[in-house]
Design a protein around this motif. Sequence first.
Motif, short mmCIF file in Angstrom:
data_model
loop_
_atom_site.label_atom_id
_atom_site.label_comp_id
_atom_site.label_asym_id
_atom_site.label_seq_id
_atom_site.Cartn_x
_atom_site.Cartn_y
_atom_site.Cartn_z
N ARG A 96 0.84 -1.19 0.00
CA ARG A 96 0.00 0.00 0.00
C ARG A 96 0.88 1.25 0.00
N VAL A 97 0.63 2.12 -0.95
CA VAL A 97 1.34 3.39 -1.01
C VAL A 97 0.39 4.46 -0.49
N PHE A 98 0.63 4.91 0.73
CA PHE A 98 -0.22 5.93 1.33
C PHE A 98 0.03 7.30 0.70
N ARG A 99 1.30 7.57 0.46
CA ARG A 99 1.66 8.86 -0.14
C ARG A 99 3.05 8.76 -0.74
N GLN A 100 3.25 9.41 -1.88
CA GLN A 100 4.58 9.58 -2.45
C GLN A 100 4.60 10.90 -3.20
N LYS A 101 5.52 11.75 -2.80
CA LYS A 101 5.64 13.07 -3.39
C LYS A 101 6.13 13.00 -4.82
N TYR A 102 6.96 12.00 -5.09
CA TYR A 102 7.46 11.74 -6.44
C TYR A 102 7.14 10.29 -6.78
N THR A 103 7.23 9.93 -8.04
CA THR A 103 6.93 8.56 -8.45
C THR A 103 8.12 7.67 -8.10
N LEU A 104 8.05 7.06 -6.94
CA LEU A 104 9.12 6.21 -6.44
C LEU A 104 8.75 4.73 -6.51
N PHE A 105 7.45 4.44 -6.33
CA PHE A 105 6.97 3.07 -6.32
C PHE A 105 5.97 2.90 -7.47
N THR A 106 6.27 1.98 -8.37
CA THR A 106 5.43 1.78 -9.56
C THR A 106 4.72 0.43 -9.46
N ALA A 107 3.54 0.36 -10.05
CA ALA A 107 2.70 -0.83 -9.95
C ALA A 107 3.38 -2.05 -10.54
N ASN A 108 3.25 -3.16 -9.79
CA ASN A 108 3.78 -4.45 -10.25
C ASN A 108 2.64 -5.47 -10.29
N GLY A 109 1.48 -5.01 -10.67
CA GLY A 109 0.28 -5.82 -10.62
C GLY A 109 -0.80 -5.08 -9.88
#
Length: 303
Positions: free
Chosen positions: A225-238
């Motif tokens: 779960r990505v609650f918040r990210q100021k920049y695109t650091l975590f990208t969907a893997n499914g």
Amino acid sequence: MSAVWINTAIWILLLTFFDVGRANYSDDQCSWRGSGLSQLKGSVEQISLHCSEGTLDWLYPKGAVRLTLSPRLPSLAVGPGSSSSGLITACVKPSEHFHGAQLYLERDGVLELLVGDRLESSPPPRVRCFSRLPGERVALFVQATPHQDISRRIASFRYELRGDWTARLSLDSSPISNEEACRPCNNTEMLMAVCTSDFVVRGNIRSVEEDENLRAAVIKVSATRVFRQKYTLFTANGRLSSRGEIRTLLQCGVKPGPGSFLFTGRVHFGEAWLGCAPRFKDFKQAYIAAKAAKQIPCELPVD
């Protein structure tokens, strides 16, 4: 460095590098790009930038460039190593092809070499960080080094200014600050971290790798779960997870293992650096207790 340059550097210290009180923030004054070909021999180009991060690109260095920064900084983050002392930390990241100049820190009339001129075969220069204490006057002074052929020389670096959270992430830290950076967060710091961090992510550690050039551990995270990210650091893997990387100091000794964690931290030159990272069950317990006591600084959906 000649006496002429030293006297020049000291004289121009009348300007202030971290004069936050008089900051005049402007989105179009974050970076500077110039050429030494337009400078007179022995001249000092005066530059003032007004953002908390940006770049300087000096083509065909000749003479010197003096950089002052007067940004409007965000509020200080609360976490290990932070305080209300008003400490401001700056970091500079030279480009891999930094050539033709030397970068100095000017601090109350004393010059300190941060980045020297490099040979083509030299390893990439490291990130250098330093702090400004209340009352100190500091600036960046870039002096060209003599070369017969300046056509391929570019002195380029990125800079970042933050509250004193950056001291925890410094790759140029003292053993004392390294120890602080590895210290687990207490409950107050955990709760504040979810409000002030650049990213807040629940996930698992897939693996940990060493980056010898950065002297850092690279944590491969599978985020549920990505609650918040100021920049695109975590990208969907499914549909159910995302993947990303978080860095921390090698000496913190992070190892892969089972369990769900709440990862928080800051972005440093485009990369995620670890702040507080409690096990999620421990954070949830502290969060529920603080919410019942009406002592949470901000809301987070933990169910």
